[in-house]
Design a protein around this motif. Structure first.
Motif, PDB file in Angstrom:
ATOM      1  N   GLY A 234     101.318  23.827  55.183  1.00 50.28           N
ATOM      2  CA  GLY A 234     101.649  25.185  55.146  1.00 50.28           C
ATOM      3  C   GLY A 234     102.661  25.448  56.096  1.00 50.28           C
ATOM      4  O   GLY A 234     103.011  24.704  57.133  1.00 50.28           O
ATOM      5  N   MET A 235     103.020  26.732  56.040  1.00 53.74           N
ATOM      6  CA  MET A 235     104.078  27.314  57.017  1.00 53.74           C
ATOM      7  C   MET A 235     103.484  27.832  58.364  1.00 53.74           C
ATOM      8  O   MET A 235     104.299  28.031  59.033  1.00 53.74           O
ATOM      9  N   TRP A 239     106.299  26.634  61.564  1.00 56.60           N
ATOM     10  CA  TRP A 239     107.428  27.694  61.534  1.00 56.60           C
ATOM     11  C   TRP A 239     106.807  29.028  62.103  1.00 56.60           C
ATOM     12  O   TRP A 239     107.570  30.116  61.799  1.00 56.60           O
ATOM     13  N   ALA A 240     105.709  29.025  62.583  1.00 50.88           N
ATOM     14  CA  ALA A 240     105.235  30.371  63.147  1.00 50.88           C
ATOM     15  C   ALA A 240     105.247  31.366  62.191  1.00 50.88           C
ATOM     16  O   ALA A 240     105.538  32.365  62.423  1.00 50.88           O
ATOM     17  N   MET A 241     104.564  31.102  60.975  1.00 48.26           N
ATOM     18  CA  MET A 241     104.475  32.101  59.848  1.00 48.26           C
ATOM     19  C   MET A 241     102.854  32.137  59.549  1.00 48.26           C
ATOM     20  O   MET A 241     102.675  32.330  58.299  1.00 48.26           O
ATOM     21  N   LEU A 276     109.904  32.230  48.593  1.00 48.98           N
ATOM     22  CA  LEU A 276     111.474  32.104  48.756  1.00 48.98           C
ATOM     23  C   LEU A 276     111.797  31.851  50.325  1.00 48.98           C
ATOM     24  O   LEU A 276     112.826  30.995  50.405  1.00 48.98           O
ATOM     25  N   ALA A 277     111.174  32.378  51.258  1.00 54.29           N
ATOM     26  CA  ALA A 277     111.553  32.341  52.443  1.00 54.29           C
ATOM     27  C   ALA A 277     111.137  30.713  52.844  1.00 54.29           C
ATOM     28  O   ALA A 277     111.825  30.119  53.821  1.00 54.29           O
ATOM     29  N   ALA A 278     110.143  30.060  52.346  1.00 54.82           N
ATOM     30  CA  ALA A 278     109.984  28.697  52.578  1.00 54.82           C
ATOM     31  C   ALA A 278     111.210  27.817  52.279  1.00 54.82           C
ATOM     32  O   ALA A 278     111.215  26.804  53.069  1.00 54.82           O
TER      33      ALA A 278
END
Ligand SMILES: Cc1ncc(COP(=O)(O)O)c(C=O)c1O
Length: 395
Positions: A234-235, A239-241, A276-278
């Motif tokens: 996962g994000m 990616w600090a998400m 979409l940001a992923a």
């Protein structure tokens, strides 16, 4: 009216980090200064290019439901990210996107496990593994993960724990809470056993981009494993998400279809603009550079924390290969891990977790997260040293 709760709720556990965070916040509300080393969340901001991609997506109208398993181009981008990392030619059909990777774990258990089945999971390990295993009525079988073995799995011990009822094996490399990572030889031996005993493997690789020593080996990539592995990632961490809530699973197509049905019946879909940001996270060189910079900073902090803890009499801290946690042995201080964790929070203002928050084999250990600044890590080490010197273990 007194509500009557379903018995299944009594089988759910919790995450120690959330509880200690709440206690720390209460102390802070009373004016106390607390250094937070309990948290399992990167302290960095999400890279700007990823934030921009989400804003753009929202402005372009990505504010609607998506297909339950995710938008096709995002599932394709996820498959190609995992293909590149593992060499396995997976496609969008193998991918399910969920609001956080925890859902992949829940859905895997709901889809594959009957009451009374056994699930082998690491101990110490991420507490949600045993919590959700109990929740679905199965039996968690703890697999000891030992400091003397660099916090890796002992495959012969694993073999001894498999029975006729074993359905699923959960592995996590690099691991929460120990930072231990499996070697290629470990993964090969686990794969051989999984094939021999016809086990499904859930490989939690949420920390795979945060490995400082050695190569990340995904068990999904080994011969004969793609058909029996659920790769969970996962994000949140790379990616600090964490707050964006996007996780993904890569798995055999028939299972992905069942998870699609579980998504229809629960969240409907993960947030569209987050999905979409992923794509920006997976594909932009800017994102890769940001991940590399965060990893370098984490590695520096790891070394500051490990070296500092090892200077404190009574503490022995193994240098972990990955993730952003250390798991020091505190037996020689004479304190129990629960008493010491409580005393350090209440008297020294350092929030951290007892090793037993991650299973019985965490006895004699603490877990500290280094998702905090070098300055704060230094201050925490001083406070722990002063506290232990002033309050030797009469407890
Ligand atoms: C080992 C492990 N797996 C999974 C997760 C869940 O991550 P998320 O649901 O944010 O993707 C965490 C979070 O702390 C974790 O430590």
């Amino acid at each position: 009216m007194s509500l009557r709760f379903a018995a299944r709720l009594d089988r759910l556990g919790t995450e120690g980090a959330f509880e200690v965070l709440a206690q720390a916040r209460r102390l802070e509300a009373q004016g106390r200064d607390v250094i937070h080393l309990e948290i399992g969340e990167p302290d960095f901001a999400t890279p700007e290019n990823i934030v921009d991609a989400a804003v753009r997506a929202m402005r372009d109208g990505a504010t609607h439901y998506t297909p339950a398993s995710g938008l096709m181009p995002v599932r394709e981008a996820t498959a190609s990210y995992i293909s590149k990392r593992t060499g396995v030619p997976c496609t969008a059909d193998n991918v399910v996107l969920t609001p956080g990777s925890k859902n992949i774990l829940l859905f895997a258990l709901l889809a594959l496990i009957e009451p009374g089945d056994e699930v082998i999971l690491p101990d110490p390990g991420y507490p949600i593994y045993s919590s959700l295993t109990n929740f679905v009525g199965a039996r968690p079988v703890p697999l000891p993960v030992r400091e003397g073995n660099d916090f890796r799995i002992d495959v012969e011990e694993l073999r001894g724990l498999t029975t006729e009822r074993t359905r699923l094996l959960i592995v996590n490399s690099p691991a929460n809470p120990t930072g231990g990572a499996l070697t290629r030889a470990d993964c090969e031996a686990i794969a051989e056993l999984a094939i021999e005993r016809d086990l499904v493997v859930l490989s939690d690789e949420i920390y795979s981009r945060l490995l400082y020593d050695g190569e990340h080996v995904s068990i999904y990539a080994l011969d004969g494993m793609a058909e029996r592995t659920i790769l969970m990632d996962g994000m949140s961490k790379a990616w600090a998400m964490c707050g964006w809530r996007l996780g993904f699973g890569v798995m055999p197509v028939p299972l992905a279809k069942r998870m699609d049905t579980l998504m229809i019946n629960s969240s409907s879909c993960a947030a569209s603009f987050t999905q979409l940001a992923a794509v920006e996270a997976f594909e932009s060189p800017l994102s890769d550079a940001a991940v590399d910079a965060m990893r370098e900073e984490f590695q520096l902090r790891r070394d500051v924390l490990v070296d500092g803890l090892n200077r404190i009499p009574g503490i022995r801290c193994h240098r972990p290969a990955g993730a952003f946690y250390v798991f020091p042995n505190i037996e020689a201080t004479g304190w129990s891990e629960r008493d010491l964790a409580r005393a350090l929070l209440e008297e020294a203002g350092v929030a951290l977790l007892a090793g037993t928050a991650f299973g019985a084999h965490g006895a004699g250990y603490l877990r500290l997260s280094y998702a905090n600044s070098v300055d704060n890590i230094g201050r925490a080490i001083d406070r722990i040293g002063v506290h232990l010197a002033a309050a030797p273990a009469v407890h």
